[in-house]
Design a protein around this motif. Sequence first.
Motif, PDB file in Angstrom:
ATOM      1  N   GLN A  79       1.048  -0.915   0.314  1.00 47.34           N
ATOM      2  CA  GLN A  79      -0.035   0.356  -0.181  1.00 47.34           C
ATOM      3  C   GLN A  79       0.785   1.034   0.192  1.00 47.34           C
ATOM      4  O   GLN A  79       0.626   2.273  -0.296  1.00 47.34           O
ATOM      5  CB  GLN A  79      -1.017  -0.152   1.231  1.00 47.34           C
ATOM      6  N   ASP A  81       4.877   2.819  -1.149  1.00 49.41           N
ATOM      7  CA  ASP A  81       5.840   2.344  -1.650  1.00 49.41           C
ATOM      8  C   ASP A  81       7.606   2.813  -1.020  1.00 49.41           C
ATOM      9  O   ASP A  81       7.228   3.161  -0.745  1.00 49.41           O
ATOM     10  CB  ASP A  81       6.054   2.985  -3.193  1.00 49.41           C
ATOM     11  N   LYS A  83      10.148   2.470  -1.213  1.00 49.53           N
ATOM     12  CA  LYS A  83      10.777   3.600  -2.447  1.00 49.53           C
ATOM     13  C   LYS A  83      10.476   5.021  -2.742  1.00 49.53           C
ATOM     14  O   LYS A  83      11.327   5.262  -3.054  1.00 49.53           O
ATOM     15  CB  LYS A  83      11.763   2.731  -3.949  1.00 49.53           C
ATOM     16  N   SER A  85       8.218   6.463  -3.514  1.00 46.03           N
ATOM     17  CA  SER A  85       7.707   6.735  -5.007  1.00 46.03           C
ATOM     18  C   SER A  85       6.626   7.482  -4.714  1.00 46.03           C
ATOM     19  O   SER A  85       5.220   7.930  -6.003  1.00 46.03           O
ATOM     20  CB  SER A  85       7.789   6.280  -6.304  1.00 46.03           C
ATOM     21  N   SER A  88       0.331  11.721  -3.988  1.00 46.08           N
ATOM     22  CA  SER A  88      -0.995  12.632  -3.147  1.00 46.08           C
ATOM     23  C   SER A  88      -2.070  11.826  -3.338  1.00 46.08           C
ATOM     24  O   SER A  88      -3.164  11.812  -2.931  1.00 46.08           O
ATOM     25  CB  SER A  88      -1.206  14.393  -4.252  1.00 46.08           C
ATOM     26  N   GLY A  89      -1.796  10.525  -4.465  1.00 42.07           N
ATOM     27  CA  GLY A  89      -3.154   9.752  -4.421  1.00 42.07           C
ATOM     28  C   GLY A  89      -2.892   8.052  -3.508  1.00 42.07           C
ATOM     29  O   GLY A  89      -3.798   7.462  -3.344  1.00 42.07           O
ATOM     30  N   LEU A  91      -2.955   5.628  -1.814  1.00 38.05           N
ATOM     31  CA  LEU A  91      -4.324   5.644  -0.437  1.00 38.05           C
ATOM     32  C   LEU A  91      -4.229   5.214   1.373  1.00 38.05           C
ATOM     33  O   LEU A  91      -4.727   5.981   1.706  1.00 38.05           O
ATOM     34  CB  LEU A  91      -4.914   4.553  -0.882  1.00 38.05           C
ATOM     35  N   SER A 481      14.755  -4.535  -8.821  1.00 34.77           N
ATOM     36  CA  SER A 481      13.439  -3.812  -9.992  1.00 34.77           C
ATOM     37  C   SER A 481      11.767  -4.515  -9.677  1.00 34.77           C
ATOM     38  O   SER A 481      10.913  -4.128  -9.616  1.00 34.77           O
ATOM     39  CB  SER A 481      14.344  -4.128 -11.390  1.00 34.77           C
ATOM     40  N   THR A 483       9.014  -5.069  -6.920  1.00 35.72           N
ATOM     41  CA  THR A 483       8.636  -3.783  -5.609  1.00 35.72           C
ATOM     42  C   THR A 483       8.220  -4.784  -5.135  1.00 35.72           C
ATOM     43  O   THR A 483       7.864  -4.660  -3.612  1.00 35.72           O
ATOM     44  CB  THR A 483       7.405  -3.141  -6.538  1.00 35.72           C
TER      45      THR A 483
ATOM     46  N   ASN B 817     -12.664   3.727  -4.700  1.00 35.93           N
ATOM     47  CA  ASN B 817     -11.470   2.461  -5.570  1.00 35.93           C
ATOM     48  C   ASN B 817     -12.666   1.884  -5.579  1.00 35.93           C
ATOM     49  O   ASN B 817     -13.273   0.375  -5.060  1.00 35.93           O
ATOM     50  CB  ASN B 817     -10.564   2.202  -4.083  1.00 35.93           C
ATOM     51  N   ASN B 824      -5.892  -0.763  -6.077  1.00 38.06           N
ATOM     52  CA  ASN B 824      -6.464  -0.048  -5.150  1.00 38.06           C
ATOM     53  C   ASN B 824      -7.014   1.790  -5.772  1.00 38.06           C
ATOM     54  O   ASN B 824      -6.266   2.749  -4.657  1.00 38.06           O
ATOM     55  CB  ASN B 824      -5.466  -0.556  -4.415  1.00 38.06           C
ATOM     56  N   LYS B 859       6.840   3.420 -10.523  1.00 40.24           N
ATOM     57  CA  LYS B 859       6.645   2.902  -9.168  1.00 40.24           C
ATOM     58  C   LYS B 859       8.882   3.480  -8.527  1.00 40.24           C
ATOM     59  O   LYS B 859       8.347   2.108  -7.889  1.00 40.24           O
ATOM     60  CB  LYS B 859       6.155   1.714  -8.319  1.00 40.24           C
ATOM     61  N   GLY B 860       9.111   3.536  -8.889  1.00 44.56           N
ATOM     62  CA  GLY B 860       9.992   3.606  -8.374  1.00 44.56           C
ATOM     63  C   GLY B 860      11.314   2.734  -9.897  1.00 44.56           C
ATOM     64  O   GLY B 860      12.399   3.331  -8.310  1.00 44.56           O
ATOM     65  N   ALA B 861      10.807   1.941 -10.355  1.00 46.52           N
ATOM     66  CA  ALA B 861      11.907   1.403 -11.157  1.00 46.52           C
ATOM     67  C   ALA B 861      12.211   1.696 -12.831  1.00 46.52           C
ATOM     68  O   ALA B 861      10.550   1.798 -12.981  1.00 46.52           O
ATOM     69  CB  ALA B 861      11.398   0.225 -10.909  1.00 46.52           C
ATOM     70  N   GLN B 864      11.128  -2.173 -17.777  1.00 44.17           N
ATOM     71  CA  GLN B 864      12.214  -3.478 -18.180  1.00 44.17           C
ATOM     72  C   GLN B 864      11.758  -3.754 -18.988  1.00 44.17           C
ATOM     73  O   GLN B 864      10.462  -3.737 -19.323  1.00 44.17           O
ATOM     74  CB  GLN B 864      13.056  -4.299 -16.755  1.00 44.17           C
ATOM     75  N   ASP B 881       0.159   9.562 -11.144  1.00 43.59           N
ATOM     76  CA  ASP B 881      -0.776   9.960 -11.378  1.00 43.59           C
ATOM     77  C   ASP B 881      -0.720  11.041 -12.530  1.00 43.59           C
ATOM     78  O   ASP B 881      -1.793  11.258 -12.792  1.00 43.59           O
ATOM     79  CB  ASP B 881      -1.123  11.020 -10.480  1.00 43.59           C
ATOM     80  N   SER B 963       5.515  -8.127 -11.844  1.00 43.85           N
ATOM     81  CA  SER B 963       4.708  -7.368 -10.460  1.00 43.85           C
ATOM     82  C   SER B 963       3.337  -6.465 -11.290  1.00 43.85           C
ATOM     83  O   SER B 963       3.833  -6.056 -12.322  1.00 43.85           O
ATOM     84  CB  SER B 963       5.142  -6.391  -9.387  1.00 43.85           C
TER      85      SER B 963
END
Lengths: 525, 1054
Positions: A79, A81, A83, A85, A88-89, A91, A481, A483, B817, B824, B859-861, B864, B881, B963
Amino acid sequence: MKKIAYILSMAVVFSSCEKLVEEKVYTSLDAEKLYENVAGCEAALTGVYGELTKHQYYGTVFPQMAQNLCGIYTTEGTQIDNKFSNGSGTLFINWHWEAIWQVVARTNDVIFNVNKSQITETVKNRILGEAYFIRAKSYFDLVRLWGGVPLRLEPSKASTIHMARSSANEVYGQIVKDLNEAKKFLPEPAGAPLGRPHKYAAYALAQKVYLTMAGNDPSSPNWQKSIDDGLAVVNSMAYSLVRPYARLWQLPNKNSKEGIFEIQGSVVNTGDGASLTRFFLPGFPGSNLTPLADTWGRGKVNKEVYDGHMKEYPNDPRIDITYLDSSYRNRMNTTTVSIYPVAKTGRNSFTFIKKYVDPAYTGTSSNTNIIYMRYAEVLLMLAEAYNEIGNPTQAHAYVNLLLARARDLNGNNVNEPSEVSPANWMGMNQTVFRDRIMKEYRYELLGELDEYFQVRRRGQAYFKSILDAHNAYAPTILNVSNTNGFDYIVPTDPTTMNKIMLLPIPLTEMAANNLIKQTDQNPGY
Amino acid sequence: MIKNLSLLCLPFHFLKKALLSIIMVLFFLSNSSANTTKGIADDILVTGKVIDQENNQPLSKVNVTIKGTAKGFTTNSNGEFSISVPNKKAILVFSYIGYLSEEIPVGNRTEINVTLIKDAKAMEEVVVVGYGELRKKDLTGSVASVKVDDKIASQSASMDRLLQGRAAGVDVVSGSGAPGAALNVRIRGIGTLTGNTEPLYVVDGIIMNTASQEVRQASTNGNYSQENQNGLTALNPQDIESIEILKDASATAIYGSRGANGVVLITTKKGKEGKTTINFRSSIDVSQVSKRIEVLDGREFALYDNEFAVFQNQVPLYAGTKIDSIKTIDWYDYSFRSAVSQNYRLSLSGKTQKTSFYMAGGFSDFQGVIKNTGLKRGDFRINLINEISPKLKVTSNTSLIYQINNWAQGTDRLGQGNSSMIRSILRKSPLIGLDTLSDIAEDEFLSGESPKTWFEEFVDKSTEFRMLSSLTFDYKFSKLFAYRMVLGADFRTKKRSQFFGKGLWMGMTTNGRATYSDLNYTSAEMQNLLLITPKLAKKHNLSGTVGVTYDNNLTSQTSTVSENFFTPALGIDGFSLGQNYYPLTLGKSQVAVLSALSRAVYNYNNRYFLTATGRYDGSSRFAPGNKFGFFSSFAAAWKISNEKFFSSINAISDLKLRLGWGQTGVQSIAPYQTRGLYNANTYPLPGGSLSNGQIPARIANEDLTWETSEQANIGLDLAVLKNRVKFNLDFYNKKSVDLLQNFRIAPSNGFLSLARNFGTIENKGFDLMVDGVVLENKSFKVSVGANFSINRNKLLDLGLPISATGIEKLSSYFGSNISTSNINVPANIFAQGYPVGMFWGLKTNGIVQRADQNLPTYKGARLQPGDIKFVDQNKDGIINDADKTFLGDPNPAYNYGFNTSVSYKNIKLDVFFTGVGARDIVNANWQFDGYASNRNANIRKEAYYQAWRPTAESNTFPRIGVSIPSDLSDRFIEDGSYLRLSNLNLSYLLTPKNKRVFSNIEFFVSGRNLLLFTDYKGFDPDVNSNTFNGSLIGVDFNSYPNSKSVNFGLSANF
């Protein structure tokens, strides 16, 4: 004509018929009835506390968010991250924002209405004092998580739904003001119900607020203010350290003399019941420490944290109480699961927090309390502040009080030859002391949900040092890589560092509050 | 002919083809005009029989006279007559009230069998319009009538299903394919943001506005939800005589503050003139799941697992010959069944001198295609009319129903195999133990969460009792005044319980869990109406209704949960074996509406028609000062075909132009929104017991008032060829203003929403209905019907600031949601200038093929090879977003339906198609079965075979081990258009010569949902998993699949 006449006459009849369409209320009270007597006012106050235990607050969301974003835990919950990232969305960030504000709104409702109520002065003062205390706590959490926020001090009306952010300084000003009210209204320890704050809780919280305001500035006048409030707490003799350390985490001893403010847990508080048992004990398979139901195991301690503690104080009795390490039996007692430091790579190569064991855990709730603040922290803060104002004697004295308790394995308050670790501190210079005291908070308070604030309170460079320590300590990181992987290299570039000191104002707030614009958003979001 | 008609399915060519059909019909009819022969003779005895064209039943008491003489006769109870005529020139006249008279020259015949056709005019003379009836010719509003065929009615658990595709402007979407599942009915588009788009249902004049009423969700676990049950299942569709749908404001304004979503008027059967008929109807229905989603079979799954193992640097489990020794299971075969449903019903109806009666009772068992699911229902109805005196008539209608519904756990917030039964069927590994690799017994292998545990350890059962009753007094004072008093009552009690055993995740984490919730609803209604027909000058006709109505309903709901079971042995009935109880919560609310209403209908010389209605409503939902509101409508019609200049145009038998404007309201917001009340919560005392707290429930808004819908309608009714082909065309523009919204407010208020009036939605469109008798002669009849509607929906004003939202700048808010699982995020955005509930998310462009440092990060990656290639709209190198945009529209661009009925002598074939065009669906199931991301979960075949591999690049599905991205993307958006053969019905009427036992038997075989044309890749495009949730529209998420069925039955009249 006839028709019009009819309608007109009906209109006349109708106005006297309003009774027929009166809205009858059956199962809810309105403010007038609720705040009419003491029991009602108490129920409204209980309502405030009840909000703390919700899923969106201490139940799940805050522990998960705080652990994910403090750099010393790994979680598998997706839920938030790890790392950084999050936007503002996200949850869980939204939910946490909502949950704290709900508490603020409830305290506003209590303060507004109890003030008007005709109940006995003593009870009235106590209720107001508790409400001010909780409101101060809420704004203190808000300002540390998001910086300046709107200052809502009265129940919202349809006409006040939009409100701009105040500055962080203004928010801190209000917190101090609320705590002064709490100091004034809250009763002496004897007058406070068990599990509720009394006068010195407000002093302790004020001590922490000033300490936080002091930040990383050695010349801040707030160090002295923090000391003043801390001394008021110490001198009141209202609190004492529980001995041995292990006793603190035994369920019958919750709400001990050490607890300053504890959020109450009970297995019968089903559904929403806040439970760190669920969050910290290993999940899927769960351990035999919770024989009735599986836990989640989302908050797992990073390797460098465990190893650091082991290295510093190899025989610290707190280690055994704090960490679940090496292995555990699964819930059905059929197999043994190896974890860190036995398992060195992969999903299980972490230790868990063991402070919240409760065999009666039901899957949603447990009997363990969440300790928002306890006396040990008062002593640590005094030590830290004295060190900053250049009083090493007092600084050493206060931290040594705590270390003596930590090594007092049998809890007899006698320093026996076998009780050597952690040893008393001696002769440290200001810099070394500062470095060590920050670590000491972690050893003493690990898993008590303060880490998120602790790593940020001294500024960006300090936070970066924590993250760097993690990144440097991760030779076993797998599958960077992915997540859903098990360990992470955390980004520490300046952009990220600038951003992660604060959370983003949630999109739900931005989109609905006309007075907060995108330009008012926190940096980096 | 048929070929031509089948082209009607192509809506784009609809009008053109309709015209073509008319021409064909004209052509046909001109050839089929009857020839007569002449002859001369003396007294001849002519015998014969008169039957009803509609149902081939004999007609008794038909007057048979010789034209030009007084000589006459009536048919006996078998419809037979014998009459002697003077000569061959004689013409026999057959006349019967409500039927078109037939004149038949005797000629050389001595036996004349006659089929009488119901007089369309007489039949349609009266239309139920709410608080009275109107002559159809006086109608100025837009009203659609739906005829209910008993054969189809018996296959349906609720009457709203019968509206699907039957009337233009009515959009019906199923929540799921489960028996008894709720449906979303929308008349002329979504005009409200409250989520409650259901029309007002009125049964025999009494409001039954509870289609969306359901027990509370007992579980406080936010991830769990129970499927909405259809509140209309308490009305047996087989009792329905006719349904009228009031669409435009001039028709609905008489319902004032409740009519804005349209009004559905249901009239139940009444006893008819003639001898008592006893009807027994029985049918058996065999249904199967209409579509499978193809997931990997056992062998394929083992191969997939092998490949996954390599990806995870592990040794493949099923390498070499081991793959030949795996044991597998087909979870579809395990979970689905050929469901056998049964329906038995006995009805008696008739009319003695002063009393008419209709009594019916029966039992239905609708089995679901998934094991353990279904709806069982027993019901009884008695409708009585008694004319106490020529002036006083009493009508009483009462129905009692008891039903038991067993549910699957389909859509829920989490949606994974351990929380959704439907997902578990698709997701569970098809491998069940390995002969050579493992000695785990099969049973043990199955003991984890699987469809097996769902069927063995899960119960979701609801039971309901409901009584609908009304009593009406009609008293005729004089020719001028009549008084009507209606008393109505609706009692409903419903209980619902769920049980999760320890094998299911929910039960495992709570050591067994049971929930209980109930609903008690009582509603009383009283109407006092004065019907006035003043005498005016000749050619001036005026009639009017004035009245006062009051209704008051009380809803009480309780719920509780029990956990920690020392034995699951008793399931839901062992509720008290749980050792942790949640406190029982009780919620009770009352709503009262007091109204004064009036309607005046005027026509001049049957050419110019005017209708004016007004209703003054007071509702308990609003605060003093805002309680009362006035709603009115005005409409005019011009019957052009009655003009003198029109009399020469023979081809057109009826032409009427209608214009209307009116206002209606919506008050469907939860009660108590204007009041600052408190809700209960709990907090533990240090000793462990709980103390009760009180928290404010909302920010009170005393200014709250009705949402108002203003609608203008232009309609044209056209009938050609002696009323054999009829067209109704309506254009409308509906604007809903002061929308009642649970307005999202800044969460910093401590509340997430505030009930208030703000915003405007527009719905524009047109409805077309065509009905025609294409061909008709003594033994052969072909009729067709079709409807087509277009609706354009737009949020005109939302009252929110414009902010940067994704790549757009919008005044908007997001819906709720889709799930608390992978995706989500919200599906819908409510944005000014766009249709309600547009889909929102990331665009994609296939799959990343090669590693590239210029690819954006997600998400930071960095993306690939084998990842989904999201489009970096703002080119900032980060997918987030800010890259989101509109992805689709859940509102259908058009709906249509068409039917053909062909009868030859005693055989009748009915075919009914229904379709929806250009509706997008979020197929949220892709998040589970569309990615090869979880080694333990089964996936769609294509997600495995077309997965990107370093050795086999693919641009359709991502790599194995990817993922699941947690954002909604256009990969989830699918075209939900479809054309469905909804019903195909073949019946044969047998009329035995010996009528001592029964007068006739009809045998029928009927197919439901036999053909479906769609590109949708989920189970069925007729789906909206979150019925009645206005903030999550058009999402398919683990919904119970639809089924197709064949139904055999008979209907015997005694």
